[in-house]
Design a protein around this motif. Structure first.
Motif, PDB file in Angstrom:
ATOM      1  N   LEU A 142       0.826  -1.202   0.000  1.00  0.00           N
ATOM      2  CA  LEU A 142       0.000   0.000   0.000  1.00  0.00           C
ATOM      3  C   LEU A 142       0.863   1.256   0.000  1.00  0.00           C
ATOM      4  O   LEU A 142       0.568   2.229  -0.718  1.00  0.00           O
ATOM      5  CB  LEU A 142      -0.914  -0.026   1.232  1.00  0.00           C
ATOM      6  CG  LEU A 142      -1.930   1.106   1.363  1.00  0.00           C
ATOM      7  CD1 LEU A 142      -2.906   1.099   0.192  1.00  0.00           C
ATOM      8  CD2 LEU A 142      -2.688   0.986   2.682  1.00  0.00           C
ATOM      9  N   SER A 158      -5.341  -6.975  -1.253  1.00  0.00           N
ATOM     10  CA  SER A 158      -6.583  -6.192  -1.324  1.00  0.00           C
ATOM     11  C   SER A 158      -6.405  -4.710  -1.025  1.00  0.00           C
ATOM     12  O   SER A 158      -6.953  -3.861  -1.746  1.00  0.00           O
ATOM     13  CB  SER A 158      -7.642  -6.790  -0.397  1.00  0.00           C
ATOM     14  OG  SER A 158      -7.917  -8.118  -0.773  1.00  0.00           O
ATOM     15  N   PRO A 159      -5.644  -4.321   0.032  1.00  0.00           N
ATOM     16  CA  PRO A 159      -5.481  -2.881   0.289  1.00  0.00           C
ATOM     17  C   PRO A 159      -4.849  -2.139  -0.892  1.00  0.00           C
ATOM     18  O   PRO A 159      -5.290  -1.049  -1.248  1.00  0.00           O
ATOM     19  CB  PRO A 159      -4.564  -2.848   1.528  1.00  0.00           C
ATOM     20  CG  PRO A 159      -4.764  -4.156   2.189  1.00  0.00           C
ATOM     21  CD  PRO A 159      -5.002  -5.133   1.090  1.00  0.00           C
ATOM     22  N   LEU A 166      -4.857  -3.122  -4.086  1.00  0.00           N
ATOM     23  CA  LEU A 166      -5.811  -3.145  -5.198  1.00  0.00           C
ATOM     24  C   LEU A 166      -6.853  -2.048  -5.038  1.00  0.00           C
ATOM     25  O   LEU A 166      -7.262  -1.411  -6.008  1.00  0.00           O
ATOM     26  CB  LEU A 166      -6.491  -4.513  -5.273  1.00  0.00           C
ATOM     27  CG  LEU A 166      -5.639  -5.691  -5.754  1.00  0.00           C
ATOM     28  CD1 LEU A 166      -6.389  -7.008  -5.519  1.00  0.00           C
ATOM     29  CD2 LEU A 166      -5.296  -5.551  -7.220  1.00  0.00           C
ATOM     30  N   LYS A 167      -7.282  -1.843  -3.812  1.00  0.00           N
ATOM     31  CA  LYS A 167      -8.314  -0.836  -3.537  1.00  0.00           C
ATOM     32  C   LYS A 167      -7.766   0.576  -3.710  1.00  0.00           C
ATOM     33  O   LYS A 167      -8.451   1.467  -4.229  1.00  0.00           O
ATOM     34  CB  LYS A 167      -8.831  -1.021  -2.104  1.00  0.00           C
ATOM     35  CG  LYS A 167     -10.107  -0.260  -1.793  1.00  0.00           C
ATOM     36  CD  LYS A 167     -11.292  -0.903  -2.461  1.00  0.00           C
ATOM     37  CE  LYS A 167     -12.596  -0.238  -2.037  1.00  0.00           C
ATOM     38  NZ  LYS A 167     -13.754  -0.795  -2.764  1.00  0.00           N
ATOM     39  N   LYS A 168      -6.515   0.767  -3.297  1.00  0.00           N
ATOM     40  CA  LYS A 168      -5.913   2.102  -3.324  1.00  0.00           C
ATOM     41  C   LYS A 168      -5.505   2.516  -4.737  1.00  0.00           C
ATOM     42  O   LYS A 168      -5.528   3.698  -5.085  1.00  0.00           O
ATOM     43  CB  LYS A 168      -4.688   2.127  -2.406  1.00  0.00           C
ATOM     44  CG  LYS A 168      -3.955   3.454  -2.362  1.00  0.00           C
ATOM     45  CD  LYS A 168      -4.840   4.552  -1.771  1.00  0.00           C
ATOM     46  CE  LYS A 168      -4.085   5.874  -1.677  1.00  0.00           C
ATOM     47  NZ  LYS A 168      -4.957   6.971  -1.203  1.00  0.00           N
ATOM     48  N   GLY A 177      -7.303  -1.410  -9.958  1.00  0.00           N
ATOM     49  CA  GLY A 177      -6.890  -2.679  -9.372  1.00  0.00           C
ATOM     50  C   GLY A 177      -7.314  -3.831 -10.266  1.00  0.00           C
ATOM     51  O   GLY A 177      -8.453  -3.876 -10.730  1.00  0.00           O
ATOM     52  N   SER A 225      -9.923 -10.303  -3.084  1.00  0.00           N
ATOM     53  CA  SER A 225      -9.175  -9.500  -4.059  1.00  0.00           C
ATOM     54  C   SER A 225     -10.057  -9.103  -5.227  1.00  0.00           C
ATOM     55  O   SER A 225      -9.959  -7.982  -5.745  1.00  0.00           O
ATOM     56  CB  SER A 225      -7.945 -10.264  -4.550  1.00  0.00           C
ATOM     57  OG  SER A 225      -8.328 -11.417  -5.277  1.00  0.00           O
ATOM     58  N   GLU A 261     -13.244  -8.598  -5.117  1.00  0.00           N
ATOM     59  CA  GLU A 261     -14.174  -7.571  -4.627  1.00  0.00           C
ATOM     60  C   GLU A 261     -13.494  -6.211  -4.564  1.00  0.00           C
ATOM     61  O   GLU A 261     -14.102  -5.181  -4.848  1.00  0.00           O
ATOM     62  CB  GLU A 261     -14.678  -7.969  -3.233  1.00  0.00           C
ATOM     63  CG  GLU A 261     -15.767  -7.073  -2.685  1.00  0.00           C
ATOM     64  CD  GLU A 261     -17.079  -7.194  -3.444  1.00  0.00           C
ATOM     65  OE1 GLU A 261     -17.819  -6.196  -3.474  1.00  0.00           O
ATOM     66  OE2 GLU A 261     -17.361  -8.281  -4.000  1.00  0.00           O
ATOM     67  N   ALA A 262     -12.197  -6.200  -4.212  1.00  0.00           N
ATOM     68  CA  ALA A 262     -11.472  -4.932  -4.070  1.00  0.00           C
ATOM     69  C   ALA A 262     -11.040  -4.357  -5.407  1.00  0.00           C
ATOM     70  O   ALA A 262     -10.798  -3.155  -5.527  1.00  0.00           O
ATOM     71  CB  ALA A 262     -10.239  -5.146  -3.184  1.00  0.00           C
ATOM     72  N   ALA A 263     -10.937  -5.206  -6.438  1.00  0.00           N
ATOM     73  CA  ALA A 263     -10.385  -4.777  -7.725  1.00  0.00           C
ATOM     74  C   ALA A 263     -11.429  -4.056  -8.583  1.00  0.00           C
ATOM     75  O   ALA A 263     -12.635  -4.204  -8.387  1.00  0.00           O
ATOM     76  CB  ALA A 263      -9.833  -5.983  -8.479  1.00  0.00           C
ATOM     77  N   ASP A 264     -10.930  -3.275  -9.538  1.00  0.00           N
ATOM     78  CA  ASP A 264     -11.792  -2.622 -10.530  1.00  0.00           C
ATOM     79  C   ASP A 264     -11.997  -3.505 -11.751  1.00  0.00           C
ATOM     80  O   ASP A 264     -12.967  -3.341 -12.481  1.00  0.00           O
ATOM     81  CB  ASP A 264     -11.157  -1.299 -10.990  1.00  0.00           C
ATOM     82  CG  ASP A 264     -10.913  -0.355  -9.828  1.00  0.00           C
ATOM     83  OD1 ASP A 264     -11.905   0.112  -9.243  1.00  0.00           O
ATOM     84  OD2 ASP A 264      -9.750  -0.108  -9.492  1.00  0.00           O
TER      85      ASP A 264
END
Length: 448
Positions: free
Chosen positions: A124, A147-148, A150-152, A156, A167, A169-172
């Motif tokens: 991150l 995940s952090p 990917l979200k940031k 992601g 992962s 769920e966190a990705a675009d």
């Protein structure tokens, strides 16, 4: 386990390797040529990470790390000149000791970087450091620990096969085949879509100038109206539609993955350079073609350009049947209107003819048409379609009364053709200068 063993015979040693996919080295090289910086962030040991990075060209042969330079010169790592180092392999423990400023300097001074033995929190931190530097960051990952980051990230990208639900769920975006090369293909397709949108907009905007300028001359110079509103609708809703859409089918230019990433702040879909080229350059030539045809037809019928200025009030007066042309011949209101509507048709046809060249030059932003080729048959068919539609509107019986579109003499199609050729030659020269002098004045002022 604690029992004694004996009587064994050594047969051999077996090792396992999880090699990168075949297409990854090529994909990484494509990224670099496109100005995309590829950074490895992994939990593996630094030696393992460096070996994999070199095998896929994240670290190239001519770029040395601090450890390699120190070993070659036989000096301590602290004495290595930072200018001699272009690559870096950073251990997570060393990253933990760095301040934000230290990390920013590291990212700025090294072209090729590998982070090894990193924690989720450090991933991150690395993403945030690149974003502080003004970079658009894409992160790939498959585990919960990713995940952090990917979200940031700005985008992601999770793995569709090996990726965890967290992962994803966190990705675009989810990569269905878990292949890094697919990301590069996506970048290329994204650039192609952006390019083709620009080309279509540039083509569509250009004809606005020859559509608007007749009304400005009508008001300012008080001349008979050169182009009617009905014929403008023929252009916007008829002849321009197919060619504008056909540019979406244009294949990528050969240099599309050799360009640097566009500046998201300055290089927007429609910018001042696109407006300058479409309105101030090509549009002006198109308007000149229309007025040239207009004055040619008027002159053939006895009205020289000097006679037309200030004539609008008499011309549009239905009760005034004694308007004289340049040779003293008198024109009735009905005859004047037939001549005016014939000029509308001719101006309309002239725009169609110069739009032939416009759609051809809009096929590429920098390459020559000879390099790109004319293999877009949707576009080629569009040129034929708009020409046939223009001929249909001019020569279909009854449209002179229904839509006030009058037939033209065949030679009235030709005066606009030199202007069409001029547009093509002019833009070929402009793009030649773009290729010949990258970063020069022509690129700064006209490369949209």
């Amino acid at each position: 386990i604690n029992a004694e063993y004996g009587g064994f015979t050594f047969v051999g040693l077996m090792a396992m390797i999880d090699p990168p996919r075949n297409g990854v080295p090529t994909a990484v090289q494509k990224c670099k040529s496109a100005g995309i910086k590829v950074v490895m962030v992994t939990g593996d040991h630094p030696i393992t990470a460096a070996a994999i990075a070199k095998s896929v060209y994240i670290i190239t042969e001519d770029h040395k790390t601090v450890e390699e330079v120190a070993k070659e010169k036989g000096i301590p790592e602290e004495d290595v000149d930072p200018k001699d180092v272009q690559a870096a392999v950073i251990h997570g423990s060393k990253l933990k000791e760095m301040t934000e400023n230290d990390l920013d300097i590291l990212l700025q001074n090294h072209e090729e970087i590998v982070f090894a033995r990193t924690s989720p929190q450090q991933k991150l931190i690395i993403v945030e450091a690149f974003q502080r530097a003004g970079q658009i960051v894409a992160v790939t990952g498959d585990g919960v620990n990713d995940s952090p980051a990917l979200k940031k990230a700005d985008i992601g990208i999770a793995m569709g096969i090996a990726g965890s639900d967290v992962s994803k769920e966190a990705a675009d975006m989810i990569l269905l085949d878990d292949n890094f090369a697919s990301i590069v293909t996506g970048v290329e397709e994204g650039r192609l879509i952006f390019d083709n949108l620009k080309k279509s907009i540039a083509y569509t905007l250009t004809s606005n100038i020859p559509e608007i300028s007749p009304f400005l001359f009508f008001i300012i110079l008080s001349i008979p109206l050169p182009l009617g509103t009905v014929t403008i609708l023929f252009i916007d809703l008829g002849t321009d539609l197919w060619p504008a859409i056909s540019l979406a089918y244009e294949k990528a230019e050969s240099d599309i993955m050799q360009r640097q990433p566009r500046d998201p702040q300055g290089d927007r879909l429609v910018n001042e350079r696109l407006i300058s080229v479409s309105y101030g350059q090509i549009g002006m030539i198109q308007a000149s073609a229309g007025f040239f045809v207009y004055f040619v037809i008027m002159a053939e019928n006895g009205f020289r350009p000097s006679r037309l200025i200030g004539l609008r009030k008499q011309w549009d007066d239905a009760d005034f049947d004694c308007v004289e042309d340049s040779y003293g011949q008198q024109w009735s209101y009905a005859d004047r209107k037939i001549l005016e509507y014939t000029c509308h048709s001719a101006f309309f046809v002239s725009i169609v003819i110069v739009q032939w060249a416009d759609v051809i030059i809009c096929k590429t932003r920098k390459l020559s048409v000879f390099q790109q080729g004319m293999n877009n048959w949707v576009l080629n068919t569009g040129i034929i379609f708009e020409t046939c539609l223009a001929a249909f509107m001019c020569y279909t019986p009854g449209l002179d009364k229904a839509l006030r579109v009058f037939p033209l003499r065949i030679w009235w199609w030709f005066p606009a053709m030199p202007f069409s050729l001029l547009i093509w030659i002019y833009d070929e020269c402009r793009r030649y200068l773009l290729r010949r002098t990258p970063g020069g004045w022509v690129e700064k002022e006209t490369y949209y």
